[in-house]
Design an enzyme around this catalytic site. Structure first.
Site, PDB file in Angstrom:
ATOM      1  N   HIS A 165       1.288  -0.878  -0.551  1.00  0.00           N
ATOM      2  CA  HIS A 165      -0.220  -0.024   0.046  1.00  0.00           C
ATOM      3  C   HIS A 165       1.232   1.521  -0.337  1.00  0.00           C
ATOM      4  O   HIS A 165       1.444   1.618   0.952  1.00  0.00           O
ATOM      5  CB  HIS A 165      -0.997   0.544   1.159  1.00  0.00           C
ATOM      6  CG  HIS A 165      -1.582   1.427   1.075  1.00  0.00           C
ATOM      7  ND1 HIS A 165      -3.476   1.499   0.804  1.00  0.00           N
ATOM      8  CD2 HIS A 165      -1.738   2.330   1.813  1.00  0.00           C
ATOM      9  CE1 HIS A 165      -3.922   2.329   0.705  1.00  0.00           C
ATOM     10  NE2 HIS A 165      -2.534   3.222   0.998  1.00  0.00           N
ATOM     11  N   CYS A 166       0.532   2.260  -1.714  1.00  0.00           N
ATOM     12  CA  CYS A 166       1.208   3.406  -0.908  1.00  0.00           C
ATOM     13  C   CYS A 166       1.004   4.493  -0.664  1.00  0.00           C
ATOM     14  O   CYS A 166       0.054   5.003  -1.434  1.00  0.00           O
ATOM     15  CB  CYS A 166       2.256   3.331  -2.318  1.00  0.00           C
ATOM     16  SG  CYS A 166       2.816   4.504  -2.012  1.00  0.00           S
ATOM     17  N   PRO A 167       1.545   5.159   0.420  1.00  0.00           N
ATOM     18  CA  PRO A 167       0.605   6.091   0.804  1.00  0.00           C
ATOM     19  C   PRO A 167       1.616   7.502   0.118  1.00  0.00           C
ATOM     20  O   PRO A 167       0.302   8.336  -0.412  1.00  0.00           O
ATOM     21  CB  PRO A 167       1.710   6.916   2.202  1.00  0.00           C
ATOM     22  CG  PRO A 167       2.919   5.680   1.906  1.00  0.00           C
ATOM     23  CD  PRO A 167       2.876   4.297   0.564  1.00  0.00           C
ATOM     24  N   GLY A 170      -1.822   6.607  -1.944  1.00  0.00           N
ATOM     25  CA  GLY A 170      -3.342   6.201  -1.373  1.00  0.00           C
ATOM     26  C   GLY A 170      -3.770   5.447  -2.187  1.00  0.00           C
ATOM     27  O   GLY A 170      -4.770   5.891  -2.405  1.00  0.00           O
ATOM     28  N   GLN A 171      -2.718   4.491  -2.104  1.00  0.00           N
ATOM     29  CA  GLN A 171      -3.964   3.424  -2.644  1.00  0.00           C
ATOM     30  C   GLN A 171      -2.945   1.976  -3.281  1.00  0.00           C
ATOM     31  O   GLN A 171      -2.144   2.265  -2.555  1.00  0.00           O
ATOM     32  CB  GLN A 171      -4.559   3.886  -4.205  1.00  0.00           C
ATOM     33  CG  GLN A 171      -4.729   2.218  -5.723  1.00  0.00           C
ATOM     34  CD  GLN A 171      -6.565   2.061  -4.553  1.00  0.00           C
ATOM     35  OE1 GLN A 171      -6.593   1.745  -3.738  1.00  0.00           O
ATOM     36  NE2 GLN A 171      -7.558   2.998  -5.320  1.00  0.00           N
TER      37      GLN A 171
END
Length: 380
Positions: A165-167, A170-171
């Protein structure tokens, strides 16, 4: 309108956010896109105003200046398109079930094995490329996860080929948006290289004209700031690009690499470096398994939770086998009813006689709702 059915995205149980009537799906931390957008846009604007523009008007290099300006703008738009495609796309969410599958239908997580509930098999094995792979059961989505699938604790979804999950976008990064994610990261690294190179070149030209590096820095402090900024950013996005090139070449995900690091186990998904790259960049992206704009379909209600055991009963006049669910305490209840009925009949005979027919077994069965046990089980 009253009683209008809801669309899938309106009743979605996970933490995703939707825009444009369910056409765009984001993670719960989609606001971080503003930070990522700003970190890219502001340096590019400064570059165009204080570096590329001065190639045209101050250094009298109009052709080179316009070319640098156009390349910077077009390449930045391309990066933003990749960023938006990565963030607003379904990463490969697996549709969740409303109840456990048939093979674990008797499972009750609140009951103990001693109470008669059927224990849930937490894992099972499937074959991938001829080799066994263990898959886990997801309590939240109530399904056995496909191979390489994992449940994201941020989005609260099971995602196919889950990478991480890549902050920054945001996805979740998964099967359907990994290609866009890699192109975004690698293109951002190339943009950093481009801005850094042109800014350093601009400082060199200023130094050649003034004869002193300090005078060149005073003339264009923005070029110095851009060079430092891009140099630092390049360590991040450049290192990330190199790491994902290694993952693509070995057909791994970030999740698999960190989880199984040091196990020295053979990957069942590795088909060779060239084939792995072709699978990522030349294969067709599968459509989403969920129609978020579709309407919610009515499903058959789940059977009530009870401590049940399954028994196969042979019917004497045929070969059909009917699966009957008998309550563990039903025998005691029938015994009490039978004793009470016998005592009532004896009382009636002794008193005044009775012309009432005795209670049939069918009536006892129907009194306890056993008629539903012989009906066909609903399919899910």
């Amino acid at each position: 309108m009253a009683n209008q059915p809801k669309r899938v995205y309106q009743s979605w149980k996970a933490n995703n956010k939707f825009l444009l009537g369910g056409r765009l799906i984001f993670g719960p931390d989609a606001k971080s896109l503003i930070i990522t957008f700003t970190l890219i846009l502001v340096p590019v604007v400064l570059f165009c105003v204080f570096v590329a523009r001065n190639f045209v008007f101050e250094l009298q290099r109009e052709t080179a200046g316009y070319a640098i300006l156009v390349i910077a703008i077009v390449f930045t738009i391309y990066v933003f398109i990749l960023l938006f495609s990565t963030s607003a796309k379904d990463p490969g969410i697996v549709p969740r079930n409303s109840h456990p599958p048939e093979e674990v239908l008797g499972y009750d997580p609140s009951a103990s094995v001693e109470a008669g509930s059927r224990p849930l098999p937490r894992t099972k094995e499937v074959l991938v490329n001829g080799l066994p792979v263990r898959v886990k059961y997801c309590e939240t989505c109530m399904l056995y996860r496909p191979p390489r699938c994992s449940h994201c604790s941020v989005c609260d979804n099971c995602v196919e080929r889950f990478d991480h999950h890549c902050p920054w976008v945001g996805q979740c990064i998964g099967k359907r948006n990994y290609r866009c994610f890699f192109l975004f990261v690698s293109s951002t690294a190339l943009l950093c290289v481009f801005v850094f190179s042109i800014s350093a070149l601009y400082l060199k030209l200023l130094t050649d004209e003034s004869g002193n590096i300090w005078k060149a820095i005073k003339v264009s402090p923005a070029a110095v700031a851009l060079s430092v900024y891009c140099f630092i950013a390049l360590w991040f996005v450049g290192g990330l690009t190199g790491f994902h090139l290694y993952l693509i070449g070995t057909n791994q995900t970030t999740y698999e690499n960190f989880r199984y690091k040091g196990n020295n186990r053979t990957s069942v998904y590795n088909r060779g470096c060239i084939t792995n790259f072709l699978l990522l960049f030349c294969s067709r992206i599968e459509p989403s398994k969920i129609n978020f704009r579709g309407y919610v379909q009515e499903e058959a209600s789940k059977p009530p939770k009870s401590n049940i055991q399954e028994t196969d009963i042979n019917i004497s006049d045929g070969d059909t086998r009917i699966k009957v669910e008998d309550d563990l305490d039903i025998g005691d209840d029938i015994m009490k009813i039978s004793q009470r009925r016998n005592s009532e009949e004896v009382g009636d005979v002794r008193g005044r006689g009775s012309d009432r027919s005795p209670i049939g077994r069918a009536e006892v069965d129907f009194g306890f709702g056993l008629e539903s046990q012989f009906s066909s089980r609903p399919s899910y």
